[in-house]
Design an enzyme around this catalytic site. Sequence first.
Site, PDB file in Angstrom:
ATOM      1  N   ALA A  72      17.361  10.113  -8.006  1.00 50.77           N
ATOM      2  CA  ALA A  72      18.197   9.267  -8.598  1.00 50.77           C
ATOM      3  C   ALA A  72      18.907   8.305  -7.587  1.00 50.77           C
ATOM      4  O   ALA A  72      18.918   7.087  -7.920  1.00 50.77           O
ATOM      5  CB  ALA A  72      19.016   9.968  -9.734  1.00 50.77           C
ATOM      6  N   THR A  73      19.569   8.882  -6.602  1.00 50.41           N
ATOM      7  CA  THR A  73      19.956   8.096  -5.490  1.00 50.41           C
ATOM      8  C   THR A  73      19.543   7.134  -5.111  1.00 50.41           C
ATOM      9  O   THR A  73      19.941   5.884  -4.846  1.00 50.41           O
ATOM     10  CB  THR A  73      20.669   9.115  -4.448  1.00 50.41           C
ATOM     11  OG1 THR A  73      21.721  10.120  -5.148  1.00 50.41           O
ATOM     12  CG2 THR A  73      21.636   8.406  -3.432  1.00 50.41           C
ATOM     13  N   ASN A 140      28.127  12.763 -15.896  1.00 49.50           N
ATOM     14  CA  ASN A 140      27.757  14.105 -15.307  1.00 49.50           C
ATOM     15  C   ASN A 140      29.038  15.198 -15.239  1.00 49.50           C
ATOM     16  O   ASN A 140      28.462  16.192 -15.059  1.00 49.50           O
ATOM     17  CB  ASN A 140      27.192  14.008 -14.020  1.00 49.50           C
ATOM     18  CG  ASN A 140      28.207  13.212 -13.083  1.00 49.50           C
ATOM     19  OD1 ASN A 140      28.506  12.137 -13.210  1.00 49.50           O
ATOM     20  ND2 ASN A 140      28.511  13.647 -11.874  1.00 49.50           N
ATOM     21  N   GLN A 168      21.733  12.342 -16.507  1.00 50.57           N
ATOM     22  CA  GLN A 168      21.867  13.618 -17.504  1.00 50.57           C
ATOM     23  C   GLN A 168      21.407  13.448 -19.045  1.00 50.57           C
ATOM     24  O   GLN A 168      21.594  14.440 -19.689  1.00 50.57           O
ATOM     25  CB  GLN A 168      23.618  13.596 -17.602  1.00 50.57           C
ATOM     26  CG  GLN A 168      24.116  13.860 -16.292  1.00 50.57           C
ATOM     27  CD  GLN A 168      23.993  15.205 -15.770  1.00 50.57           C
ATOM     28  OE1 GLN A 168      23.516  16.092 -16.375  1.00 50.57           O
ATOM     29  NE2 GLN A 168      23.961  15.379 -14.322  1.00 50.57           N
ATOM     30  N   SER A 184      16.151  11.554 -12.538  1.00 49.35           N
ATOM     31  CA  SER A 184      16.130  12.644 -11.481  1.00 49.35           C
ATOM     32  C   SER A 184      15.224  13.820 -12.163  1.00 49.35           C
ATOM     33  O   SER A 184      15.732  14.160 -13.223  1.00 49.35           O
ATOM     34  CB  SER A 184      17.298  13.050 -10.772  1.00 49.35           C
ATOM     35  OG  SER A 184      16.973  14.029  -9.768  1.00 49.35           O
ATOM     36  N   HIS A 186      14.855  16.960 -11.567  1.00 51.37           N
ATOM     37  CA  HIS A 186      15.531  18.338 -11.382  1.00 51.37           C
ATOM     38  C   HIS A 186      16.646  18.614 -12.279  1.00 51.37           C
ATOM     39  O   HIS A 186      17.353  19.691 -12.377  1.00 51.37           O
ATOM     40  CB  HIS A 186      16.107  18.870  -9.874  1.00 51.37           C
ATOM     41  CG  HIS A 186      17.142  18.269  -9.526  1.00 51.37           C
ATOM     42  ND1 HIS A 186      18.456  18.802  -9.505  1.00 51.37           N
ATOM     43  CD2 HIS A 186      17.463  16.868  -8.825  1.00 51.37           C
ATOM     44  CE1 HIS A 186      19.407  18.083  -8.843  1.00 51.37           C
ATOM     45  NE2 HIS A 186      18.962  16.827  -8.574  1.00 51.37           N
ATOM     46  N   THR A 222       4.152   7.900   1.494  1.00 50.69           N
ATOM     47  CA  THR A 222       3.187   8.742   0.914  1.00 50.69           C
ATOM     48  C   THR A 222       3.762   9.506  -0.304  1.00 50.69           C
ATOM     49  O   THR A 222       4.649  10.149  -0.184  1.00 50.69           O
ATOM     50  CB  THR A 222       2.444   9.921   1.801  1.00 50.69           C
ATOM     51  OG1 THR A 222       1.727   9.021   2.901  1.00 50.69           O
ATOM     52  CG2 THR A 222       1.175  10.581   0.854  1.00 50.69           C
ATOM     53  N   CYS A 304      28.559  17.133  -6.630  1.00 47.06           N
ATOM     54  CA  CYS A 304      28.414  16.258  -5.503  1.00 47.06           C
ATOM     55  C   CYS A 304      29.885  16.261  -4.547  1.00 47.06           C
ATOM     56  O   CYS A 304      29.832  15.751  -3.641  1.00 47.06           O
ATOM     57  CB  CYS A 304      28.174  14.801  -6.012  1.00 47.06           C
ATOM     58  SG  CYS A 304      26.682  14.683  -6.941  1.00 47.06           S
TER      59      CYS A 304
END
Length: 358
Positions: A72-73, A140, A168, A184, A186, A222, A304
């Site tokens: 996501a970043t 978050n 989220q 994201s 994960h 890739t 974070c």
Amino acid sequence: MIYLDYQATTPLAPEARDAMLRWLDGPDGTGFGNPHSAHRMGRMAAAAIESARDKIAALFPPGGKVIFTGGATEAINLAIRGSGNGGKVSYSAIEHSAVGDTAKAAGKSHILDVGRDGQCDANQDVPDDTRLIAVMQVNNEIGVIQPTVEWHRRAKEANALYLCDAVQAFGKMQITSADLIAVSAHKFHGPKGIGALWVRDGVELTEMQTGGGQEHELRSGTLSPALIAGFGAAAELASQHMEEDAAHVEALWSRARELFADWTLNGSAEARWHGNLNIRRDGLDVARVMSDVRDVMFSAGSACASGSGRPSHVLKAIGLSDAEAKSSIRLGFGRYTTLEEIEIAANKINAAAKEQGL
């Protein structure tokens, strides 16, 4: 160990792991091909990527395309930097640092106010030269759901683009209308290292990562069939079980609220994803609690910023003092959390607080 840190990351779904293994090697040894190669193994890998892209796209609004990123970043960087360099980026005071730091680094920026309940009111003024507005769907740290539909409308009125960090929210609820949406894998039981930027049809971006232009000529490098297959499997699973997962989270939330009834909730209780419980006890030494309860994984603020020693910028933005912010903890739970785990964890955390005379 009991894991209650779902906002930081979520357990990998077994279905996602199984989907990934095929493209790491495969039983016949043909799963490792480069998806950008023209031969048969490359075409097989490319087909797996496009199949996963379709599954992920099904959770977004119609009328856009999915651009794979490293997370996501990176998606947020592509959205902010790739959408232009003239005018301000206006973002809420409780955005993730991926938004705030990138907006500042990209040029002029403006911070939007939030209320004590953690919501960012869409009726507030934005600078006349705003080119992009960024307001996340679910915070978050405190789990508060933002008025994203109103912010998309407000962005249109200001002739600006609207970027939504839906990290989220993705896989847990309907995703908001926006021009650009970052997610994201994960955060909803997919693998780490893969995310996406959804781009509404008609929105033009500039390539920020040059090289081969493999991903829609917007992102070079890739692609990983294994990571993307895991991402796709997690999205398909979320689509199939969204209502069931939400009902399970609601039951966990209700029990957790009972068990932590004498703690103060940070942020709105109603406009909130109930898989996030951010609470405080005045005077609590959170570091001591975490040391005393080492077999329960929870957070003192966002992952974070952990270890920085600074009070959470989100908790400060909703009006908490430094002392109140530093006496707060965040418990995150979801699909694989059991009611028994919530009860055991609450007993341990409450006992640790009691040891401090609280």
